[in-house]
Design a protein around this motif. Sequence first.
Motif, PDB file in Angstrom:
ATOM      1  N   VAL A   1       0.836  -1.205   0.000  1.00 52.73           N
ATOM      2  CA  VAL A   1       0.000   0.000   0.000  1.00 52.73           C
ATOM      3  C   VAL A   1       0.872   1.256   0.000  1.00 52.73           C
ATOM      4  O   VAL A   1       0.621   2.210  -0.752  1.00 52.73           O
ATOM      5  CB  VAL A   1      -0.949  -0.010   1.215  1.00 52.73           C
ATOM      6  CG1 VAL A   1      -1.653   1.342   1.346  1.00 52.73           C
ATOM      7  CG2 VAL A   1      -1.978  -1.114   1.081  1.00 52.73           C
ATOM      8  N   VAL A   2       1.908   1.253   0.834  1.00 51.27           N
ATOM      9  CA  VAL A   2       2.811   2.404   0.884  1.00 51.27           C
ATOM     10  C   VAL A   2       3.475   2.618  -0.475  1.00 51.27           C
ATOM     11  O   VAL A   2       3.615   3.750  -0.951  1.00 51.27           O
ATOM     12  CB  VAL A   2       3.871   2.210   1.991  1.00 51.27           C
ATOM     13  CG1 VAL A   2       4.915   3.319   1.943  1.00 51.27           C
ATOM     14  CG2 VAL A   2       3.198   2.165   3.360  1.00 51.27           C
ATOM     15  N   GLY A   3       3.878   1.520  -1.125  1.00 52.31           N
ATOM     16  CA  GLY A   3       4.496   1.638  -2.439  1.00 52.31           C
ATOM     17  C   GLY A   3       3.552   2.203  -3.481  1.00 52.31           C
ATOM     18  O   GLY A   3       3.954   3.032  -4.307  1.00 52.31           O
ATOM     19  N   MET A   4       2.292   1.775  -3.469  1.00 50.88           N
ATOM     20  CA  MET A   4       1.308   2.312  -4.407  1.00 50.88           C
ATOM     21  C   MET A   4       1.113   3.814  -4.198  1.00 50.88           C
ATOM     22  O   MET A   4       0.978   4.581  -5.156  1.00 50.88           O
ATOM     23  CB  MET A   4      -0.025   1.584  -4.252  1.00 50.88           C
ATOM     24  CG  MET A   4      -0.016   0.141  -4.711  1.00 50.88           C
ATOM     25  SD  MET A   4       0.150  -0.043  -6.508  1.00 50.88           S
ATOM     26  CE  MET A   4      -1.447   0.544  -7.062  1.00 50.88           C
ATOM     27  N   LEU A   5       1.108   4.233  -2.948  1.00 51.25           N
ATOM     28  CA  LEU A   5       1.007   5.669  -2.666  1.00 51.25           C
ATOM     29  C   LEU A   5       2.209   6.418  -3.230  1.00 51.25           C
ATOM     30  O   LEU A   5       2.097   7.572  -3.658  1.00 51.25           O
ATOM     31  CB  LEU A   5       0.894   5.897  -1.156  1.00 51.25           C
ATOM     32  CG  LEU A   5      -0.425   5.460  -0.508  1.00 51.25           C
ATOM     33  CD1 LEU A   5      -0.316   5.518   1.010  1.00 51.25           C
ATOM     34  CD2 LEU A   5      -1.578   6.338  -0.996  1.00 51.25           C
ATOM     35  N   GLY A   6       3.372   5.756  -3.236  1.00 48.90           N
ATOM     36  CA  GLY A   6       4.568   6.378  -3.788  1.00 48.90           C
ATOM     37  C   GLY A   6       4.432   6.690  -5.267  1.00 48.90           C
ATOM     38  O   GLY A   6       4.916   7.729  -5.746  1.00 48.90           O
ATOM     39  N   PHE A   7       3.774   5.805  -6.034  1.00 48.44           N
ATOM     40  CA  PHE A   7       3.574   6.073  -7.463  1.00 48.44           C
ATOM     41  C   PHE A   7       2.652   7.270  -7.689  1.00 48.44           C
ATOM     42  O   PHE A   7       2.706   7.912  -8.744  1.00 48.44           O
ATOM     43  CB  PHE A   7       3.015   4.836  -8.168  1.00 48.44           C
ATOM     44  CG  PHE A   7       4.044   3.781  -8.451  1.00 48.44           C
ATOM     45  CD1 PHE A   7       5.003   3.968  -9.431  1.00 48.44           C
ATOM     46  CD2 PHE A   7       4.061   2.596  -7.727  1.00 48.44           C
ATOM     47  CE1 PHE A   7       5.957   3.006  -9.692  1.00 48.44           C
ATOM     48  CE2 PHE A   7       5.006   1.620  -7.976  1.00 48.44           C
ATOM     49  CZ  PHE A   7       5.970   1.817  -8.959  1.00 48.44           C
ATOM     50  N   LEU A   8       1.795   7.565  -6.715  1.00 49.43           N
ATOM     51  CA  LEU A   8       0.936   8.737  -6.817  1.00 49.43           C
ATOM     52  C   LEU A   8       1.663  10.019  -6.421  1.00 49.43           C
ATOM     53  O   LEU A   8       1.276  11.112  -6.840  1.00 49.43           O
ATOM     54  CB  LEU A   8      -0.294   8.564  -5.916  1.00 49.43           C
ATOM     55  CG  LEU A   8      -1.313   7.520  -6.363  1.00 49.43           C
ATOM     56  CD1 LEU A   8      -2.262   7.182  -5.217  1.00 49.43           C
ATOM     57  CD2 LEU A   8      -2.098   8.022  -7.565  1.00 49.43           C
TER      58      LEU A   8
END
Length: 406
Positions: free
Chosen positions: A296-303
Amino acid sequence: MPDAAEASVETRASWTIAFATTTMLALAAGAPLTVVIGLVPIAEDLGTGRSLPSLATSLAYLGTGVGGVMCGLLASRFGQRAVAMLGGFAILAGLTLASLGEAWSLLVGIGLGVGLFGNGALFAPMVAYASLWFDRRRGTALALVSSGQYIAGFVWPFVFERAIAWVGWQWTMLGYGIFASAVVVTLGALVIRPAPVPVGGYGGVRASAGRRVLGMRPNVALAVIASASFLCCIPMAMPAAHLVAFCGDLGIAASRGAAMLSVLLLCAFLARQFWGWLSDRIGGLWTVMFGSLAQVVGMLGFLATQDEAGLFFVSAAYGLGFGGIIPAYVLAVRGLFPALEAAWRVPVLLFVSLSGMAAGAWLAGFIYDRVGFYAAAWWVGIAVNLVQLVIIAELLRRQHREGRSA
């Protein structure tokens, strides 16, 4: 873990099998990457949107899942060696058909050849097969074996990007099919042999086939675990399947996007070894929980970033986070169910997981074709991931309660 009074099935031959399996899976996993790296030129040559090659990638995942269940049963009847060799020949046939340059041949070649009979004969059956050679360091071994896709993701994107720029995506598919098939068939013929079966413990032969699992009937428990794996694999597939195209939309060269994908999957490979070591100590379900939070943290990073340097960092962090989730699910299933059921329970789990990967790869392309940017897909992936975390939390609660009552 086996009882101290019982001999371990682990020998040097176990690690020979593990490394050979990893090599075979790294080659098999490279086949669908020819579509991922060639997504834009394939779409342009075929005159379609990105949803068509995205659909081919999804069919590869789905075919791998369905084929895993089917070929797992075939392996029980005819042996893993014959099934592994079948997978090698199917990869060649599938990539040859896909290289014809027609929409139908791409879908059939990648979906049936590379997916159903290629990776389907290799991924889930080989993971289940390799797990039977270990009882003390099963989590570590599963982390290594299931890292084949990440080795493929590190090695092949740059090679495919250069090859596509030099000879085109069709010749790249054909050449890779010949090479991968030759190595897989050779290793299958020379290395694969019948596996020993662990005897003691929940994951051994003597585990009770009818006992309740986490307070549920066994098949219900498997369905819940598999449903959680489906949900976490939707966001897992999104960046990996669309990173090169995402970079192109931001004005970043395809070669740099391919390099980012390599970094992402290299970090996933390295992290998977750590997650495997950790899962031998804290168990599969806890490893799934921590890995999913990191995803989840990684997906937020792409945003949060759209510049090249930031995306390299986010790709690395994302790979470090999600790398251990799938083998942790396999470890949980192997620990909760008898070893003699591994030949079908592990492929069923991985079929559902790969269906989630297929859904994620297709969904990101579908959303992009509708709204014209990837951020919307990333947000959908995060929402799905949060639902999965709720399910895992409930399974951990049941596991804790069952442990206290034991």
